[in-house]
Design a protein around this motif. Structure first.
Motif, PDB file in Angstrom:
ATOM      1  N   THR A  47       0.823  -1.203   0.000  1.00 41.90           N
ATOM      2  CA  THR A  47       0.000   0.000   0.000  1.00 41.90           C
ATOM      3  C   THR A  47       0.858   1.255   0.000  1.00 41.90           C
ATOM      4  OG1 THR A  47      -1.721  -1.205   1.216  1.00 41.90           O
ATOM      5  CG2 THR A  47      -1.858   1.193   1.212  1.00 41.90           C
ATOM      6  N   ILE A  48       1.882   1.278   0.867  1.00 39.81           N
ATOM      7  CA  ILE A  48       2.751   2.450   0.935  1.00 39.81           C
ATOM      8  C   ILE A  48       3.561   2.608  -0.355  1.00 39.81           C
ATOM      9  CG2 ILE A  48       4.665   3.534   2.183  1.00 39.81           C
ATOM     10  CD1 ILE A  48       3.682   2.191   4.711  1.00 39.81           C
ATOM     11  N   ASP A  49       3.946   1.484  -0.972  1.00 40.54           N
ATOM     12  CA  ASP A  49       4.717   1.552  -2.220  1.00 40.54           C
ATOM     13  C   ASP A  49       4.020   2.411  -3.261  1.00 40.54           C
ATOM     14  OD1 ASP A  49       6.782   0.020  -1.279  1.00 40.54           O
ATOM     15  OD2 ASP A  49       6.192  -1.823  -2.309  1.00 40.54           O
ATOM     16  N   ASP A  53       5.544   5.773  -4.985  1.00 43.57           N
ATOM     17  CA  ASP A  53       5.639   5.998  -6.423  1.00 43.57           C
ATOM     18  C   ASP A  53       5.030   7.347  -6.804  1.00 43.57           C
ATOM     19  OD1 ASP A  53       6.955   3.626  -6.883  1.00 43.57           O
ATOM     20  OD2 ASP A  53       5.141   2.493  -7.312  1.00 43.57           O
ATOM     21  N   GLU A  54       3.960   7.735  -6.117  1.00 47.56           N
ATOM     22  CA  GLU A  54       3.359   9.049  -6.359  1.00 47.56           C
ATOM     23  C   GLU A  54       4.335  10.158  -5.977  1.00 47.56           C
ATOM     24  OE1 GLU A  54       0.248  10.208  -7.619  1.00 47.56           O
ATOM     25  OE2 GLU A  54       0.428   8.196  -8.457  1.00 47.56           O
ATOM     26  N   PHE A  55       5.005   9.996  -4.828  1.00 49.36           N
ATOM     27  CA  PHE A  55       5.996  10.990  -4.396  1.00 49.36           C
ATOM     28  C   PHE A  55       7.127  11.107  -5.411  1.00 49.36           C
ATOM     29  CE2 PHE A  55      10.177  11.502  -2.356  1.00 49.36           C
ATOM     30  CZ  PHE A  55      10.060  12.810  -1.900  1.00 49.36           C
ATOM     31  N   LYS A 106      10.836   4.114 -13.026  1.00 50.69           N
ATOM     32  CA  LYS A 106      11.563   3.484 -11.919  1.00 50.69           C
ATOM     33  C   LYS A 106      10.685   3.313 -10.680  1.00 50.69           C
ATOM     34  CE  LYS A 106      15.608   5.455 -13.974  1.00 50.69           C
ATOM     35  NZ  LYS A 106      16.493   6.596 -14.046  1.00 50.69           N
ATOM     36  N   ALA A 107       9.487   2.752 -10.900  1.00 51.08           N
ATOM     37  CA  ALA A 107       8.542   2.524  -9.814  1.00 51.08           C
ATOM     38  C   ALA A 107       8.877   1.244  -9.070  1.00 51.08           C
ATOM     39  CB  ALA A 107       7.113   2.455 -10.370  1.00 51.08           C
TER      40      ALA A 107
END
Length: 613
Positions: A47-49, A53-55, A106-107
Motif C-alpha cells: 500500500t505504501i509503495d 511511487d506518487e511521491f 523506476k517505480a
C-alpha cells in the motif's frame, strides 16, 4: 488405487480465488506478525509503495499511516486514483498505470498485483480517491465489492486513502501489528526518499542525509572511520567498518528493501574489494576486505526484475542505467567514486588498510588452531551425546525443512525431558554442561579453544557463513530463574559477538515456558505470567492447587509436549531500537561491576513497594 484424472479434475480459479488459495505466491508468508517479513507487513508495504511511487513522480510530500488495533490507514497526497477506475485499480488483477514507463519511471510496483492482493487478503478493505475537488469511496469484504458511492464534491486535498484489516482466517486470530517493524519500514522509506515525511499515528519519519542516516541509525557500535557517503545518478552508497564479525548490508532497488540482496549487492561487494586492491596495490583476500563491513546501497533502474512478487531479491537483470549492465554500472561507480574519496581522505584510507591487515592477521591465526579444534571436535562427537539431532534441516528439499529447530538447554535433565517428547523430524536438542564462557571482549579464537562453543558452532554449521545454517530456528531454552537468565545473557553475548547475522536474519528466539501449573480434578492450566495464574485460579475454583516450575527439568516429558508443539511461545531476538549493542554488552557482560552495582542499587524495589504499586 489412484484417483481418477479426468476433465473434471481441471479447475479454473478467478484471480480473487487464486490469491486467497495461494497467498504465498503474492505475499511470501502469512504469519501472525511476530516476524518482520510476515504477510501483514507485506500488505502494508504494498500500500505504501503506491504512495511512494506518487511521491517519486512529484505528487505529494507527505504520507500518513494510522494504526488502530488491527486495522491500518494509509493517506497520501499524490494525484489520486482516477475515480472512474477506482474499483478496477484495487480489485482487478493486472490493472494499473505502471505498464506505461512514461507515466511511472523506476517505480517499485510494476505488475498490477500488489493492491489487489491487499484487498483479497483483507477481511475489510476501503479505498477513497480525492481528485480535482471530487471523491469516491469503494468498500470490499474478503476481496468482494460490497458498496461504492457516487462521485461527490469534496474540499479534501487530492490523493488516496486506503484502509484495510487483514483477514484473521488467513493470518490467525492472534495476529498483531508490531509497531517496531512498521517504524523500521517507515524509516527505510524516509532514508530513500529525502524530502518526504511519513508519519505513524502522528510520529514523523524524515531523513536529510539518506543512506548516511540509515547507517548511523543501524550501526551496532561506533564506526572505525566516518561513514563514506557516495552519490550519483540512480545510485547511492554509504559504507564503513565496525568492530563486529561478519558483513552487514542494507540493499534497495527503487525504494524496495531487497532483504535477500541480488545482482546489485553482489556487484557492490565485488567492486568494493577490487577498488581497495587497486588503491593499495595489494592482492588482499576478499574476506579480509569485507570482514566487519557495514554498507547500504540503493540503485534505481527502469522495470527491475525481481525473483518473486515479494521483491526481496533482485533477479539477474542485464539492463542497468545508462545502457550498462547492472554489474558494470555499479562497478564503475564504486571504482571511480570510492578511489577518488580515498585519495582525498588519506586518514580514512589508512584506517581501512589497517583494518584489512588486522583481519588478515586474525584469519591466519585462526587457521593455525582450526585443524586442531576440528580434530578434537571430531573425536568428541564420537562420544558426545550433547546434540540430539533431528532428521530434517534447513535447506533440505522437504516442505517441513523450514520448521527445523535447535533447542539449546542447560543440563541433561531438561534435555532429557525435551528429547523424550520432541518431534524427531524437525526438533534437535543441544545440552550445555553448565554456564558457558563469557565471551565479551574476546576474539573469535575462543570458539576454537572452547570445546562447547566449537561444538555448538559445528552443530549449527555457521563457521564460514549462514549459507550452511542447519536450523531455521535457534531457541534458547533456559530456566526461569537467576541462573537461567544469566545463561541466556551469556548465549546472547556469544551470538552478538561472533554471529550477529543469526540475529539480524531472525533465526534466534527465546522459549517461553510456564511459570505455574494451576489445576483441580477436571481442569489443568499452564500459566506464563501472574495475570494468567490469577485467571486460572478463578477458573479452577477453591479446590485448585498451584505448582511453581523453577526449572525445565521439573516439567515432565508429557507436559513438555504442549510447550514445544503447535502452542509453542517464542520471543524473537532482534536488534530493533538498539543503537549500540557494544554499549549494551559492555554494561551487562563487561568488567564494570561498580557501574552495574550502582544501577542495581539505584533501581531496587522491595516486595512491600511492589505490592502497594
Amino acid at each position: 488405487m489412484a484417483s481418477n484424472y479426468t476433465e473434471a479434475s481441471i479447475k479454473t480459479l478467478s484471480s480473487l480465488e487464486h490469491i486467497r488459495l495461494r497467498p504465498g505466491m503474492y505475499i511470501g508468508r502469512l504469519g501472525n506478525g511476530t516476524h518482520a517479513e510476515d504477510g501483514i507487513y507485506v500488505l502494508l508495504k504494498e500500500t505504501i509503495d503506491n504512495s511512494i511511487d506518487e511521491f517519486m513522480m512529484g505528487g505529494g510530500r507527505k504520507i500518513e499511516v494510522e494504526l488502530t488495533d488491527r486495522s491500518v490507514k494509509v493517506r497520501d497526497y499524490g494525484r489520486g486514483i482516477p475515480l472512474g477506475k477506482l474499483v478496477d485499480c484495487v480489485s482487478i488483477i493486472n490493472t494499473g498505470a505502471k505498464y506505461d514507463s512514461e507515466t511511472f519511471q523506476k517505480a517499485v510496483g510494476l505488475n498490477g498485483v500488489g493492491q489487489k492482493a491487499v484487498n483479497a487478503l483483507s477481511l475489510s478493505y476501503r479505498a477513497q480517491a480525492f481528485r480535482d475537488g471530487e471523491t469516491k469511496v469503494v468498500e470490499f469484504e474478503q476481496g468482494r465489492l460490497k458498496s461504492q458511492t457516487k462521485v461527490t464534491k469534496t474540499t479534501d486535498r487530492t490523493g488516496t486513502l486506503i484502509e484495510f484489516t487483514p483477514d484473521e482466517k488467513l493470518f490467525g486470530k492472534d495476529f498483531k501489528f508490531r509497531t517496531e517493524f512498521i517504524e523500521d519500514m517507515l524509516w527505510n522509506y524516509a532514508f530513500l526518499n529525502r524530502g518526504l515525511t511519513l508519519t505513524l499515528n502522528g510520529k514523523p519519519f524524515r531523513s536529510e542525509h539518506g543512506l548516511k542516516d540509515l547507517l548511523t541509525k543501524e550501526l551496532s557500535g561506533e564506526p572505525l572511520y566516518p561513514i563514506i557517503h557516495l552519490e550519483g545518478e540512480d545510485i547511492e552508497i554509504a559504507v564503513t567498518h565496525g568492530k563486529h564479525y561478519g558483513e552487514e548490508y542494507w540493499s534497495f532497488v527503487n525504494g524496495q528493501h531487497t532483504t535477500m540482496g541480488g545482482t546489485h549487492l553482489a556487484a557492490f561487494r565485488e567492486a568494493f574489494v577490487e577498488t581497495l586492491r587497486n588503491h593499495f596495490k595489494k592482492d588482499f583476500d576478499a574476506a579480509d576486505v569485507r570482514q566487519s563491513i557495514d554498507a547500504a546501497i540503493v540503485v534505481r533502474v527502469q522495470e527491475p526484475v525481481f525473483e518473486s512478487q515479494t521483491k526481496t531479491k533482485l533477479g539477474s537483470t542485464e539492463v542497468g542505467p545508462k545502457g550498462h549492465t547492472l554489474k558494470e554500472f555499479v562497478g564503475k561507480f564504486v571504482q571511480q567514486s570510492l578511489d577518488t574519496y580515498l585519495h582525498k581522505n588519506r586518514e580514512t584510507a589508512e584506517i581501512i588498510k589497517a583494518k584489512i591487515e588486522e583481519n588478515e592477521h586474525e584469519r591466519k591465526e585462526l587457521a593455525g588452531i582450526r585443524n586442531i579444534a576440528r580434530e578434537r571436535a571430531k573425536k568428541a562427537s564420537l562420544h558426545n551425546r550433547k546434540l540430539r539431532d533431528c532428521r530434517l534441516h534447513l535447506g533440505d528439499r522437504n516442505p517441513r525443512a523450514e520448521e527445523s529447530t535447535l533447542f539449546i538447554v542447560e543440563g541433561d535433565s531438561a534435555a532429557g525431558s525435551l528429547t523424550a517428547t520432541r518431534d524427531v523430524q524437525t526438533q534437535a536438542v543441544f545440552a550445555l554442561k553448565g554456564k558457558p564462557l563469557n565471551t565479551y571482549g574476546l576474539t573469535k579464537k575462543v570458539i576454537y579453544e572452547n570445546e562447547e562453543f566449537h561444538l555448538l558452532q559445528a552443530a549449527l554449521n555457521i563457521e564460514e557463513s549462514l549459507d550452511g545454517l542447519r536450523y531455521n530456528r535457534i531457541v534458547i531454552a533456559t530456566d526461569a530463574d537467576v541462573d537461567g537468565m544469566h545463561i541466556r545473557l551469556l548465549l546472547l553475548s556469544f551470538f552478538l559477538q561472533f554471529f550477529p547475522d543469526v540475529i539480524r536474519n531472525n533465526h534466534l528466539f527465546i522459549l517461553q515456558t510456564p511459570l505455574f501449573r494451576v489445576r483441580n480434578k477436571k481442569i489443568t492450566r499452564y500459566c506464563y505470567s501472574e495475570p494468567e495464574k490469577q485467571a486460572a485460579i478463578v477458573e479452577c475454583g477453591a479446590s485448585h492447587e498451584i505448582t511453581r516450575f523453577k526449572g525445565l527439568g521439573e516439567i515432565s516429558a508429557g507436559e513438555f509436549k504442549d510447550f514445544i508443539g503447535e502452542n509453542i511461545r517464542l520471543d524473537p531476538v532482534n536488534l530493533h531500537h538498539l543503537y549500540s549493542s557494544d554499549e549494551l554488552l559492555s554494561f551487562f557482560m563487561g568488567k564494570n561491576t561498580p557501574e552495574r552495582q550502582d544501577f542495581i542499587i539505584g533501581n531496587l524495589r522491595v516486595e512491600k513497594d511492589l505490592v502497594e504499586a
